[in-house]
Scaffold this active site. Sequence first.
Site, PDB file in Angstrom:
ATOM      1  N   ARG A  70       0.799  -1.476   0.284  1.00 37.25           N
ATOM      2  CA  ARG A  70       0.121   0.326  -0.402  1.00 37.25           C
ATOM      3  C   ARG A  70       1.048   0.889  -0.197  1.00 37.25           C
ATOM      4  O   ARG A  70       1.758   0.945   0.838  1.00 37.25           O
ATOM      5  CB  ARG A  70      -0.582  -0.147   1.212  1.00 37.25           C
ATOM      6  CG  ARG A  70      -2.195  -1.054   0.773  1.00 37.25           C
ATOM      7  CD  ARG A  70      -3.000  -0.748   2.658  1.00 37.25           C
ATOM      8  NE  ARG A  70      -2.413  -1.560   3.234  1.00 37.25           N
ATOM      9  CZ  ARG A  70      -1.628  -0.988   4.282  1.00 37.25           C
ATOM     10  NH1 ARG A  70      -1.962   0.638   4.359  1.00 37.25           N
ATOM     11  NH2 ARG A  70      -1.560  -1.047   5.436  1.00 37.25           N
ATOM     12  N   TYR A 211      -1.675  -3.762  -6.712  1.00 33.34           N
ATOM     13  CA  TYR A 211      -1.256  -4.423  -5.300  1.00 33.34           C
ATOM     14  C   TYR A 211      -1.958  -4.043  -4.747  1.00 33.34           C
ATOM     15  O   TYR A 211      -2.378  -3.028  -4.497  1.00 33.34           O
ATOM     16  CB  TYR A 211       0.163  -4.018  -5.117  1.00 33.34           C
ATOM     17  CG  TYR A 211       0.710  -5.159  -4.831  1.00 33.34           C
ATOM     18  CD1 TYR A 211       1.089  -6.224  -5.086  1.00 33.34           C
ATOM     19  CD2 TYR A 211       0.834  -5.151  -3.098  1.00 33.34           C
ATOM     20  CE1 TYR A 211       2.034  -7.498  -4.466  1.00 33.34           C
ATOM     21  CE2 TYR A 211       0.976  -5.956  -2.139  1.00 33.34           C
ATOM     22  CZ  TYR A 211       1.857  -7.051  -3.055  1.00 33.34           C
ATOM     23  OH  TYR A 211       1.997  -8.103  -2.271  1.00 33.34           O
ATOM     24  N   LYS A 220      -9.742  -2.412   1.700  1.00 33.56           N
ATOM     25  CA  LYS A 220      -9.530  -1.256   2.925  1.00 33.56           C
ATOM     26  C   LYS A 220     -10.217  -0.001   2.020  1.00 33.56           C
ATOM     27  O   LYS A 220     -10.135   1.424   2.633  1.00 33.56           O
ATOM     28  CB  LYS A 220      -7.717  -0.878   2.536  1.00 33.56           C
ATOM     29  CG  LYS A 220      -6.856  -1.738   2.609  1.00 33.56           C
ATOM     30  CD  LYS A 220      -6.978  -3.042   4.182  1.00 33.56           C
ATOM     31  CE  LYS A 220      -6.496  -3.189   4.286  1.00 33.56           C
ATOM     32  NZ  LYS A 220      -6.291  -4.532   5.891  1.00 33.56           N
ATOM     33  N   HIS A 240     -11.050  -2.404  11.745  1.00 32.42           N
ATOM     34  CA  HIS A 240      -9.725  -3.491  10.875  1.00 32.42           C
ATOM     35  C   HIS A 240      -9.723  -4.448  11.635  1.00 32.42           C
ATOM     36  O   HIS A 240      -8.382  -4.016  12.993  1.00 32.42           O
ATOM     37  CB  HIS A 240      -8.522  -2.338  11.033  1.00 32.42           C
ATOM     38  CG  HIS A 240      -7.009  -2.894  10.342  1.00 32.42           C
ATOM     39  ND1 HIS A 240      -5.864  -2.471  10.037  1.00 32.42           N
ATOM     40  CD2 HIS A 240      -7.392  -4.041   8.941  1.00 32.42           C
ATOM     41  CE1 HIS A 240      -5.325  -2.997   9.156  1.00 32.42           C
ATOM     42  NE2 HIS A 240      -5.452  -4.196   9.107  1.00 32.42           N
ATOM     43  N   SER A 262      -1.279  -4.078  10.547  1.00 32.22           N
ATOM     44  CA  SER A 262      -1.307  -4.912   9.179  1.00 32.22           C
ATOM     45  C   SER A 262       0.222  -5.330   9.313  1.00 32.22           C
ATOM     46  O   SER A 262       1.209  -5.463  10.007  1.00 32.22           O
ATOM     47  CB  SER A 262      -1.057  -3.429   8.147  1.00 32.22           C
ATOM     48  OG  SER A 262      -2.537  -3.528   7.304  1.00 32.22           O
ATOM     49  N   CYS A 264       1.081  -7.723  11.782  1.00 30.16           N
ATOM     50  CA  CYS A 264       1.358  -8.170  13.128  1.00 30.16           C
ATOM     51  C   CYS A 264       0.398  -9.484  13.613  1.00 30.16           C
ATOM     52  O   CYS A 264      -0.101  -9.570  14.734  1.00 30.16           O
ATOM     53  CB  CYS A 264       0.369  -6.928  14.408  1.00 30.16           C
ATOM     54  SG  CYS A 264       1.516  -5.496  13.888  1.00 30.16           S
ATOM     55  N   ASP A 287     -10.007 -10.158   8.662  1.00 28.11           N
ATOM     56  CA  ASP A 287      -9.204  -8.915   8.459  1.00 28.11           C
ATOM     57  C   ASP A 287     -10.320  -7.552   8.954  1.00 28.11           C
ATOM     58  O   ASP A 287      -9.880  -5.958   9.386  1.00 28.11           O
ATOM     59  CB  ASP A 287      -8.197  -7.991   7.283  1.00 28.11           C
ATOM     60  CG  ASP A 287      -7.688  -6.855   6.866  1.00 28.11           C
ATOM     61  OD1 ASP A 287      -6.887  -7.016   7.498  1.00 28.11           O
ATOM     62  OD2 ASP A 287      -7.915  -6.378   5.943  1.00 28.11           O
ATOM     63  N   ARG A 379       2.422 -12.235  -0.572  1.00 30.78           N
ATOM     64  CA  ARG A 379       1.347 -12.331  -0.279  1.00 30.78           C
ATOM     65  C   ARG A 379       0.089 -13.619  -0.786  1.00 30.78           C
ATOM     66  O   ARG A 379       0.881 -14.124  -2.104  1.00 30.78           O
ATOM     67  CB  ARG A 379      -0.399 -10.802  -0.303  1.00 30.78           C
ATOM     68  CG  ARG A 379       0.461 -10.211   0.078  1.00 30.78           C
ATOM     69  CD  ARG A 379      -0.417  -9.214   1.598  1.00 30.78           C
ATOM     70  NE  ARG A 379       0.390  -8.546   1.906  1.00 30.78           N
ATOM     71  CZ  ARG A 379      -0.388  -7.806   3.236  1.00 30.78           C
ATOM     72  NH1 ARG A 379      -1.828  -8.209   3.614  1.00 30.78           N
ATOM     73  NH2 ARG A 379      -0.435  -7.052   3.827  1.00 30.78           N
TER      74      ARG A 379
HETATM   75  O1  SAT Z   1      -2.389  -4.421   0.635  1.00 30.23           O
HETATM   76  S1  SAT Z   1      -3.549  -4.924   1.464  1.00 30.23           S
HETATM   77  O2  SAT Z   1      -3.814  -3.497   2.289  1.00 30.23           O
HETATM   78  O3  SAT Z   1      -5.301  -5.108   0.838  1.00 30.23           O
HETATM   79  C1  SAT Z   1      -3.099  -6.028   2.906  1.00 30.23           C
HETATM   80  C2  SAT Z   1      -3.000  -5.035   4.453  1.00 30.23           C
HETATM   81  O4  SAT Z   1      -1.768  -3.477   4.299  1.00 30.23           O
HETATM   82  O5  SAT Z   1      -3.638  -5.294   5.304  1.00 30.23           O
HETATM   83 MN    MN Z   2      -5.270  -5.592   7.424  1.00 27.33          MN
END
Ligand code: SAT
Ligand code: MN
Length: 598
Positions: A70, A211, A220, A240, A262, A264, A287, A379
């Site tokens: 991100r 991405y 998100k 979240h 994110s 963790c 998530d 991922r």
């Molecule tokens: O790339 S995402 O934002 O979907 C995943 C994340 O950062 O938790």
């Molecule tokens: Mn997340």
Amino acid sequence: MKDTVKNEKLNKWIREVADLCTPDDVYICNGSKDEYRLMIDKLIKSGIAIPLTKRPNSFLFRSDPSDVARVEDNTYISTSSREEAGPTNNWIAPGDLKKTMMDLYKGCMRGRTMYVIPFSMGPIGSPISKIGIEISDSPYVVVNMHIMTRVSSRVLELLGTDGDFIPCLHSVGAPLAPGQKDTKWPCAPIEKKYISHFPEENLIWSYGSGYGGNALLGKKCLALRIASAMARREGWMAEHMLILRLTNPEGKQYHIAAAFPSACGKTNLAMMQPSIAGWKCECIGDDIAWMKVGADGRLYAINPENGFFGVAPGTSYSTNPMAMDTLKENVIFTNCALTDDGDVWWEGKDGDEPAHAIDWKGKDWTPESPTDAAHANARFTAPASQCPVICKDWEKPEGVPIDIFIFGGRRTGVVPLVYEAFDWEHGVFLGATAASETTAANIGAVGNLRRDPFAMKPFCGYNMGDYFKHWFDMGDKLGSKAPRVFYVNWFRKSQDGKFLWPGFSDNSRVLKWMCERVDGRVGAHKTPIGLLPNEGDLDLSGLHLSADSMKELMSIDLTAWKAEIPDIEKHFSTFGKRMPERLKKQFQRFIDALGKHV
Ligand code: SAT
Ligand code: MN
């Protein structure tokens, strides 16, 4: 197009976008398996998707090295005033941002197909669900959206002629001149990437990245940034948070929602299998949680997603066996390494390192190579239904009643393993001051401490000061039926740099204590920071943890806590007038409590 799309607003929007972006073709997605196959075949043919011989119907993708996470610096909450977006968000006035982006969008899909992706966040037709339409020029986005959301022609039927939806416009920002050969991962340079949200009109415009959260706009962008703004207006919560169900040996169920930044360990906790006898854990989401007050006054949560977009490195049969079993087939891998026998590999996966592999950049790799084989933010995209411990009620339209909220982050020091908030208001203080050492999920330095309130810093679609107030308002609404609030830190290290707590399935011991607190079966002792477990109440049976380690895990160093005060002060001062009085009061209480313990 006319035959499939009967919704007037949608028809008009598709036409406008096609006129602006000038794609070669327009394709309306129906979400079928055949469609998925068609896209994948196209991607294989162009060398972008690599079939994995070891995993049926699974494929590896490699992104451009400049497009791996991100991009928070390029993410905007574009409200009419800067004040409305608040200090945690980047802001550009809607008119200016739209003008800039309109110029970028002009002709941006030349040489490509424009896909129209109708999707539902949450079970199709559930009263908590929302409909989005993503327009994208990336077939990679189409196949990922198939897994992460509910893409279906039924969504279009549900829309009817005049139903409303959230428009999500996405382009990789790489038009092709006639005859120009495409790159494997088209995207725009960083200065042309924009991930923009217009919460006042429920609109998302993304440009330049292919991405994850930059491009899969249901996640998100819609389910957190736009949904959080809607939730505030409408009196519900978009958080979240993972959602799990814990069942005790007597069969009593507890539902837990937990917020961590994110990368963790949310996915690990969501699928955790308890190490303590007789307790059962089932996954509902890893998530995002959407929560509404039910008819009985309790808070009910649904997982708006349909799949997991999890961090691969570090995932193994020892850290998360349920995730590993979820990944056996029908998975999209991005930026993992490719082994010579046609499987994926990443740092921290079970077994020996491969003697040779192709790394995430497509180069030869051996254990002697100076760089990692997989990107740290590599991922997997996998259907939630494939998780062996997915809860049978995970798609229940009305959701599950939440008993416990957990906040936390990655803290090498200071923060003990677990403590409980004195009450809801104190819980809001814990959420608002949550901090974590940064990870590879966002572009930037790794390992710095950042305040990440409610793990929502990158995801709150309005002024975070108002968001704090919304939490107080929700507490008022829920009253005695509000979930209990806890704070955890699985990541505390000893002086010699070793993790003090085993984590993973042993985290069940901590969750058990929380359930017993909810039931009033165990007490707790008051400290300046919150309520800590009494000695002997944490179930440590069968765990070989030294008394010293346990003591260190639970220790509260008042000097270290006092040292947090200036940082919290600085953090809170950024919210100015929007800072709720009740939160200031909590901060003062915290300072006073520490002061008494000089
Ligand atoms: O790339 S995402 O934002 O979907 C995943 C994340 O950062 O938790
Ligand atoms: Mn997340």
